[in-house]
Design a protein around this motif. Sequence first.
Motif, PDB file in Angstrom:
ATOM      1  N   GLU A  90      20.691  42.117  42.437  1.00 54.50           N
ATOM      2  CA  GLU A  90      21.173  40.744  42.351  1.00 54.50           C
ATOM      3  C   GLU A  90      22.705  40.663  42.406  1.00 54.50           C
ATOM      4  O   GLU A  90      23.271  39.636  42.746  1.00 54.50           O
ATOM      5  CB  GLU A  90      20.682  40.060  41.068  1.00 54.50           C
ATOM      6  N   TYR A  91      23.368  41.756  42.042  1.00 56.88           N
ATOM      7  CA  TYR A  91      24.829  41.770  42.073  1.00 56.88           C
ATOM      8  C   TYR A  91      25.378  42.281  43.397  1.00 56.88           C
ATOM      9  O   TYR A  91      26.584  42.359  43.585  1.00 56.88           O
ATOM     10  CB  TYR A  91      25.387  42.595  40.905  1.00 56.88           C
ATOM     11  N   GLY A  92      24.493  42.630  44.312  1.00 55.91           N
ATOM     12  CA  GLY A  92      24.928  43.060  45.629  1.00 55.91           C
ATOM     13  C   GLY A  92      25.664  44.383  45.606  1.00 55.91           C
ATOM     14  O   GLY A  92      25.446  45.233  44.744  1.00 55.91           O
ATOM     15  N   ARG A  93      26.550  44.517  46.568  1.00 51.95           N
ATOM     16  CA  ARG A  93      27.311  45.747  46.722  1.00 51.95           C
ATOM     17  C   ARG A  93      28.786  45.402  46.709  1.00 51.95           C
ATOM     18  O   ARG A  93      29.162  44.257  46.523  1.00 51.95           O
ATOM     19  CB  ARG A  93      26.901  46.427  48.014  1.00 51.95           C
ATOM     20  N   GLY A  94      29.613  46.413  46.929  1.00 52.46           N
ATOM     21  CA  GLY A  94      31.047  46.183  46.955  1.00 52.46           C
ATOM     22  C   GLY A  94      31.751  47.269  47.724  1.00 52.46           C
ATOM     23  O   GLY A  94      31.112  48.162  48.293  1.00 52.46           O
ATOM     24  N   ARG A  95      33.061  47.172  47.744  1.00 50.95           N
ATOM     25  CA  ARG A  95      33.887  48.183  48.400  1.00 50.95           C
ATOM     26  C   ARG A  95      35.173  48.359  47.607  1.00 50.95           C
ATOM     27  O   ARG A  95      35.543  47.506  46.808  1.00 50.95           O
ATOM     28  CB  ARG A  95      34.162  47.822  49.847  1.00 50.95           C
ATOM     29  N   VAL A  96      35.844  49.468  47.827  1.00 55.57           N
ATOM     30  CA  VAL A  96      37.055  49.793  47.074  1.00 55.57           C
ATOM     31  C   VAL A  96      38.277  49.540  47.959  1.00 55.57           C
ATOM     32  O   VAL A  96      38.318  49.956  49.108  1.00 55.57           O
ATOM     33  CB  VAL A  96      37.045  51.267  46.606  1.00 55.57           C
ATOM     34  N   ARG A  97      39.248  48.864  47.354  1.00 55.11           N
ATOM     35  CA  ARG A  97      40.519  48.592  48.024  1.00 55.11           C
ATOM     36  C   ARG A  97      41.647  48.776  47.014  1.00 55.11           C
ATOM     37  O   ARG A  97      41.429  48.711  45.807  1.00 55.11           O
ATOM     38  CB  ARG A  97      40.560  47.139  48.553  1.00 55.11           C
ATOM     39  N   GLU A  98      42.845  48.958  47.515  1.00 50.19           N
ATOM     40  CA  GLU A  98      44.008  48.958  46.631  1.00 50.19           C
ATOM     41  C   GLU A  98      44.460  47.506  46.493  1.00 50.19           C
ATOM     42  O   GLU A  98      44.691  46.816  47.488  1.00 50.19           O
ATOM     43  CB  GLU A  98      45.124  49.833  47.186  1.00 50.19           C
ATOM     44  N   VAL A  99      44.570  47.052  45.253  1.00 56.25           N
ATOM     45  CA  VAL A  99      44.912  45.666  44.953  1.00 56.25           C
ATOM     46  C   VAL A  99      46.006  45.662  43.889  1.00 56.25           C
ATOM     47  O   VAL A  99      45.963  46.449  42.947  1.00 56.25           O
ATOM     48  CB  VAL A  99      43.667  44.894  44.429  1.00 56.25           C
ATOM     49  N   LYS A 100      46.951  44.761  44.038  1.00 55.88           N
ATOM     50  CA  LYS A 100      47.986  44.617  43.017  1.00 55.88           C
ATOM     51  C   LYS A 100      47.449  43.723  41.900  1.00 55.88           C
ATOM     52  O   LYS A 100      47.033  42.586  42.142  1.00 55.88           O
ATOM     53  CB  LYS A 100      49.251  44.011  43.613  1.00 55.88           C
ATOM     54  N   PHE A 101      47.448  44.253  40.684  1.00 53.47           N
ATOM     55  CA  PHE A 101      46.942  43.536  39.508  1.00 53.47           C
ATOM     56  C   PHE A 101      47.867  43.840  38.342  1.00 53.47           C
ATOM     57  O   PHE A 101      48.143  45.004  38.054  1.00 53.47           O
ATOM     58  CB  PHE A 101      45.509  44.004  39.212  1.00 53.47           C
TER      59      PHE A 101
END
Length: 155
Positions: A90-101
Amino acid sequence: MSSPEQAYLDLLKAGGKTSEDVATKIFDQLKPIEPPFLIGEWEGGDFDTGHPTTEALKAIKWRGKNFHSEEDVEPIIVSGEGGKRTALVEYGRGRVREVKFRGVVSASLVYDDRPIIDQFRYVNENTVAGMMDVKGAPPGYHFHLIRYHAIHSKL
């Protein structure tokens, strides 16, 4: 004075009960990681800061995350039948990226089908700190991931 990594590990050893402010202060001091570092299976846990996500993840029996590649991530692994690690579809999938946080560029898990980005920082070779960023939800959900093999190879 202990390092931020040691302060984080001390919180884990103490059972994870802390304030959101303390957890965020430590998180902000941890080093960034690059996306390939996350590849593998991870067991998860969180800090008891009073954030509502803690109870929601307990209810679904959250166990961790599986990073098959930077393009293929199962973001929510739960205890399935017989305690088996199972992806919650139900939460699906994802991918990894570099993100500024919070001023730091680091590996982040971007969910494909939900407005969620999990931000990660380095604690040690087998442990990462996570902070969930969800559009429209209260900030400050803190969690950790420990490499599956680091836990289960000792059994």
